[in-house]
Design a protein around this motif. Structure first.
Motif, PDB file in Angstrom:
ATOM      1  N   ARG A 188       0.773  -1.332  -0.055  1.00 20.28           N
ATOM      2  CA  ARG A 188      -0.040  -0.073  -0.108  1.00 20.28           C
ATOM      3  C   ARG A 188       0.909   1.304  -0.131  1.00 20.28           C
ATOM      4  O   ARG A 188       0.619   2.194   0.668  1.00 20.28           O
ATOM      5  N   GLY A 189       1.901   1.229  -0.660  1.00 23.01           N
ATOM      6  CA  GLY A 189       2.924   2.375  -0.958  1.00 23.01           C
ATOM      7  C   GLY A 189       2.169   3.332  -2.204  1.00 23.01           C
ATOM      8  O   GLY A 189       1.896   2.660  -3.317  1.00 23.01           O
ATOM      9  N   ILE A 190       2.271   4.573  -2.169  1.00 18.43           N
ATOM     10  CA  ILE A 190       2.162   5.507  -3.201  1.00 18.43           C
ATOM     11  C   ILE A 190       3.330   6.398  -3.314  1.00 18.43           C
ATOM     12  O   ILE A 190       3.529   7.203  -2.553  1.00 18.43           O
ATOM     13  N   GLY A 191       4.016   6.146  -4.575  1.00 20.69           N
ATOM     14  CA  GLY A 191       5.120   7.233  -4.904  1.00 20.69           C
ATOM     15  C   GLY A 191       4.629   8.663  -4.649  1.00 20.69           C
ATOM     16  O   GLY A 191       3.387   9.150  -5.173  1.00 20.69           O
ATOM     17  N   GLY A 192       5.509   9.453  -3.731  1.00 19.00           N
ATOM     18  CA  GLY A 192       5.248  11.089  -3.693  1.00 19.00           C
ATOM     19  C   GLY A 192       4.499  11.135  -2.513  1.00 19.00           C
ATOM     20  O   GLY A 192       4.295  12.265  -2.004  1.00 19.00           O
ATOM     21  N   ASP A 193       3.961  10.230  -1.751  1.00 19.83           N
ATOM     22  CA  ASP A 193       3.131  10.538  -0.678  1.00 19.83           C
ATOM     23  C   ASP A 193       3.815  11.000   0.538  1.00 19.83           C
ATOM     24  O   ASP A 193       5.199  10.933   0.660  1.00 19.83           O
ATOM     25  N   THR A 194       3.309  11.572   1.422  1.00 17.87           N
ATOM     26  CA  THR A 194       3.723  12.265   2.904  1.00 17.87           C
ATOM     27  C   THR A 194       3.006  11.557   4.070  1.00 17.87           C
ATOM     28  O   THR A 194       2.231  10.876   3.713  1.00 17.87           O
ATOM     29  N   THR A 195       3.519  11.877   4.965  1.00 20.48           N
ATOM     30  CA  THR A 195       2.770  11.556   6.273  1.00 20.48           C
ATOM     31  C   THR A 195       1.453  12.163   6.218  1.00 20.48           C
ATOM     32  O   THR A 195       0.247  11.377   6.761  1.00 20.48           O
ATOM     33  N   VAL A 196       1.189  13.235   5.700  1.00 19.66           N
ATOM     34  CA  VAL A 196      -0.220  14.019   5.580  1.00 19.66           C
ATOM     35  C   VAL A 196      -1.183  13.160   4.491  1.00 19.66           C
ATOM     36  O   VAL A 196      -2.208  12.555   5.018  1.00 19.66           O
ATOM     37  N   GLY A 197      -0.641  12.586   3.592  1.00 18.59           N
ATOM     38  CA  GLY A 197      -1.484  11.790   2.475  1.00 18.59           C
ATOM     39  C   GLY A 197      -1.722  10.535   3.204  1.00 18.59           C
ATOM     40  O   GLY A 197      -2.879   9.956   2.940  1.00 18.59           O
ATOM     41  N   LEU A 198      -0.821   9.901   3.727  1.00 17.05           N
ATOM     42  CA  LEU A 198      -1.199   8.446   4.178  1.00 17.05           C
ATOM     43  C   LEU A 198      -2.086   8.486   5.312  1.00 17.05           C
ATOM     44  O   LEU A 198      -2.957   7.630   5.491  1.00 17.05           O
ATOM     45  N   GLU A 199      -1.977   9.517   6.356  1.00 17.43           N
ATOM     46  CA  GLU A 199      -2.956   9.582   7.204  1.00 17.43           C
ATOM     47  C   GLU A 199      -4.393   9.634   6.772  1.00 17.43           C
ATOM     48  O   GLU A 199      -5.329   9.013   7.398  1.00 17.43           O
ATOM     49  N   LYS A 200      -4.500  10.384   5.655  1.00 14.17           N
ATOM     50  CA  LYS A 200      -5.887  10.505   5.098  1.00 14.17           C
ATOM     51  C   LYS A 200      -6.277   9.295   4.512  1.00 14.17           C
ATOM     52  O   LYS A 200      -7.547   9.151   4.308  1.00 14.17           O
ATOM     53  N   ARG A 201      -5.438   8.411   4.062  1.00 11.19           N
ATOM     54  CA  ARG A 201      -5.780   7.210   3.209  1.00 11.19           C
ATOM     55  C   ARG A 201      -5.998   5.936   4.250  1.00 11.19           C
ATOM     56  O   ARG A 201      -5.964   4.861   3.571  1.00 11.19           O
ATOM     57  N   LEU A 202      -5.850   6.117   5.420  1.00  4.31           N
ATOM     58  CA  LEU A 202      -5.540   4.751   6.214  1.00  4.31           C
ATOM     59  C   LEU A 202      -6.531   3.915   6.249  1.00  4.31           C
ATOM     60  O   LEU A 202      -6.461   2.686   6.177  1.00  4.31           O
ATOM     61  N   LYS A 203      -7.927   4.365   6.071  1.00  4.12           N
ATOM     62  CA  LYS A 203      -9.073   3.429   6.170  1.00  4.12           C
ATOM     63  C   LYS A 203      -8.922   2.576   4.990  1.00  4.12           C
ATOM     64  O   LYS A 203      -9.106   1.168   5.283  1.00  4.12           O
ATOM     65  N   VAL A 204      -8.775   3.292   3.856  1.00  2.66           N
ATOM     66  CA  VAL A 204      -8.649   1.940   2.840  1.00  2.66           C
ATOM     67  C   VAL A 204      -7.438   1.398   2.498  1.00  2.66           C
ATOM     68  O   VAL A 204      -7.119   0.059   2.302  1.00  2.66           O
ATOM     69  N   SER A 205      -6.237   2.092   2.865  1.00  3.05           N
ATOM     70  CA  SER A 205      -5.027   1.428   2.921  1.00  3.05           C
ATOM     71  C   SER A 205      -4.909   0.283   4.072  1.00  3.05           C
ATOM     72  O   SER A 205      -3.966  -0.743   3.628  1.00  3.05           O
ATOM     73  N   LEU A 206      -5.399   0.454   5.168  1.00  2.88           N
ATOM     74  CA  LEU A 206      -5.090  -0.479   6.326  1.00  2.88           C
ATOM     75  C   LEU A 206      -6.253  -0.922   6.833  1.00  2.88           C
ATOM     76  O   LEU A 206      -6.292  -2.178   7.228  1.00  2.88           O
ATOM     77  N   TYR A 207      -7.012   0.160   7.532  1.00  4.82           N
ATOM     78  CA  TYR A 207      -8.126  -0.304   8.443  1.00  4.82           C
ATOM     79  C   TYR A 207      -9.343  -1.410   8.073  1.00  4.82           C
ATOM     80  O   TYR A 207      -9.650  -2.111   8.452  1.00  4.82           O
ATOM     81  N   ASP A 208      -9.503  -1.226   6.542  1.00  7.65           N
ATOM     82  CA  ASP A 208     -10.547  -2.072   6.106  1.00  7.65           C
ATOM     83  C   ASP A 208      -9.711  -3.190   5.830  1.00  7.65           C
ATOM     84  O   ASP A 208     -10.541  -4.337   5.496  1.00  7.65           O
ATOM     85  N   VAL A 209      -8.523  -3.653   5.935  1.00  7.49           N
ATOM     86  CA  VAL A 209      -7.951  -4.817   5.677  1.00  7.49           C
ATOM     87  C   VAL A 209      -7.720  -5.535   7.034  1.00  7.49           C
ATOM     88  O   VAL A 209      -7.841  -6.592   7.458  1.00  7.49           O
ATOM     89  N   ASN A 210      -7.292  -4.749   8.011  1.00 11.50           N
ATOM     90  CA  ASN A 210      -7.052  -5.372   9.579  1.00 11.50           C
ATOM     91  C   ASN A 210      -6.230  -6.405   9.283  1.00 11.50           C
ATOM     92  O   ASN A 210      -6.332  -7.733   9.851  1.00 11.50           O
ATOM     93  N   PRO A 211      -5.025  -6.193   9.072  1.00 10.62           N
ATOM     94  CA  PRO A 211      -4.102  -7.252   8.773  1.00 10.62           C
ATOM     95  C   PRO A 211      -3.453  -8.024  10.287  1.00 10.62           C
ATOM     96  O   PRO A 211      -3.701  -7.095  11.298  1.00 10.62           O
ATOM     97  N   LYS A 212      -2.556  -8.683  10.209  1.00  9.45           N
ATOM     98  CA  LYS A 212      -1.928  -9.127  11.455  1.00  9.45           C
ATOM     99  C   LYS A 212      -0.826  -8.222  11.705  1.00  9.45           C
ATOM    100  O   LYS A 212      -0.703  -7.840  12.928  1.00  9.45           O
ATOM    101  N   VAL A 213      -0.043  -7.786  10.754  1.00  5.76           N
ATOM    102  CA  VAL A 213       1.039  -6.875  10.906  1.00  5.76           C
ATOM    103  C   VAL A 213       0.954  -5.717   9.793  1.00  5.76           C
ATOM    104  O   VAL A 213       0.508  -5.883   8.611  1.00  5.76           O
ATOM    105  N   ALA A 214       1.476  -4.630  10.275  1.00  8.50           N
ATOM    106  CA  ALA A 214       1.440  -3.415   9.496  1.00  8.50           C
ATOM    107  C   ALA A 214       2.844  -2.767   9.436  1.00  8.50           C
ATOM    108  O   ALA A 214       3.465  -2.793  10.373  1.00  8.50           O
ATOM    109  N   VAL A 215       3.645  -2.715   8.371  1.00  5.74           N
ATOM    110  CA  VAL A 215       4.893  -2.207   8.340  1.00  5.74           C
ATOM    111  C   VAL A 215       4.877  -0.998   7.642  1.00  5.74           C
ATOM    112  O   VAL A 215       4.535  -0.486   6.399  1.00  5.74           O
ATOM    113  N   MET A 216       5.492   0.243   8.177  1.00  5.97           N
ATOM    114  CA  MET A 216       5.389   1.634   7.826  1.00  5.97           C
ATOM    115  C   MET A 216       6.838   2.316   7.357  1.00  5.97           C
ATOM    116  O   MET A 216       7.511   2.363   8.485  1.00  5.97           O
ATOM    117  N   LEU A 217       6.826   2.881   6.593  1.00  8.90           N
ATOM    118  CA  LEU A 217       8.117   3.674   5.845  1.00  8.90           C
ATOM    119  C   LEU A 217       7.608   4.998   5.361  1.00  8.90           C
ATOM    120  O   LEU A 217       7.285   4.683   4.053  1.00  8.90           O
TER     121      LEU A 217
END
Length: 226
Positions: free
Chosen positions: A79-108
């Motif tokens: 769920r990486g997007i070229g050019g993204d920032t902490t601001v952009g990532l925070e806004k898309r967390l629902k679709v990128s992470l929350y809706d998936v509810n994985p066992k592990v999330a790795v963030m860079l």
């Protein structure tokens, strides 16, 4: 394959725009790419039929990371997007992470807004606690860099100290990528690990994988560590 082709087209388009100095068009292309990735993630989420082990979150360093190849034993999503920032990532967390509810999330994340990334970095971590409390979080440090990117190595090192402190505060795992990629003789990333000073080569991604895998295995294969 579809994702790989989209990345290639995106890179070619940005190169062409950079050559002509079309800043407005460049911004439009970035937005189109961002939106296309969000739509892709929504489609992937709707078609999921099994639990996901790991979701990788981030910018271009994650976007270009062939996680399916490097972590074949796990069910993974990039769920990486070229050019993204902490601001952009925070806004898309629902679709990128929350809706998936994985066992592990790795963030860079943070290289594209390094000067201001700490302004909302902790908000992202709070969001993890509130929305995916059972997901284990692994925070990756910013990487060491070279060339024009390398001018921000000192800032990256400072921000990494803050990331590690936040990881300790919230009980998250922290992985130091900066030191693993750093050539102590030059004070910059090893040449063989980077394509342009900021992005990674295949060897660079191999180093990342070597650092991340033991932490992932500790979480997902606890029987091995007992």
């Amino acid at each position: 394959m579809k994702k790989f082709i989209s990345l290639i087209l995106f890179s070619i388009t940005l190169f062409s725009l950079a050559s002509c100095g079309c800043e407005q068009n460049d911004s439009n292309i970035m937005l189109e790419y961002y939106n296309s990735k969000i739509e892709l993630y929504k489609s992937e989420n709707e078609s999921l039929t099994e639990a996901i082990d790991i979701v990788f979150l981030g910018d271009s360093l994650t976007d270009g990371y062939d996680v399916s190849r490097f972590y074949p034993e796990y069910k993974v999503l990039n769920r990486g997007i070229g050019g993204d920032t902490t601001v952009g990532l925070e806004k898309r967390l629902k679709v990128s992470l929350y809706d998936v509810n994985p066992k592990v999330a790795v963030m860079l994340i943070g290289a594209n807004n390094m000067d201001s990334m700490l302004e909302n970095y902790e908000k992202i971590l709070v969001g993890f606690k509130e929305n995916v409390p059972n997901t284990k979080i692994i925070l990756l440090s910013l990487t060491s860099m070279s060339g024009e990117w390398g001018k921000k190595n000192q800032l990256a090192a400072y921000n990494n100290v803050q990331i590690k402190m936040l990881a300790n505060k919230y009980g998250y795992e922290y992985v130091d990528l900066y030191s693993a990629l750093l050539n102590l003789e030059t004070g910059e990333i090893y040449d063989e690990y980077t394509t342009d000073g900021g992005h990674l080569t295949e060897k660079g991604y191999e180093v990342l994988t070597k650092q991340i895998t033991p932490v992932v295995d500790k979480i997902l294969k606890p029987e091995i560590n007992n």
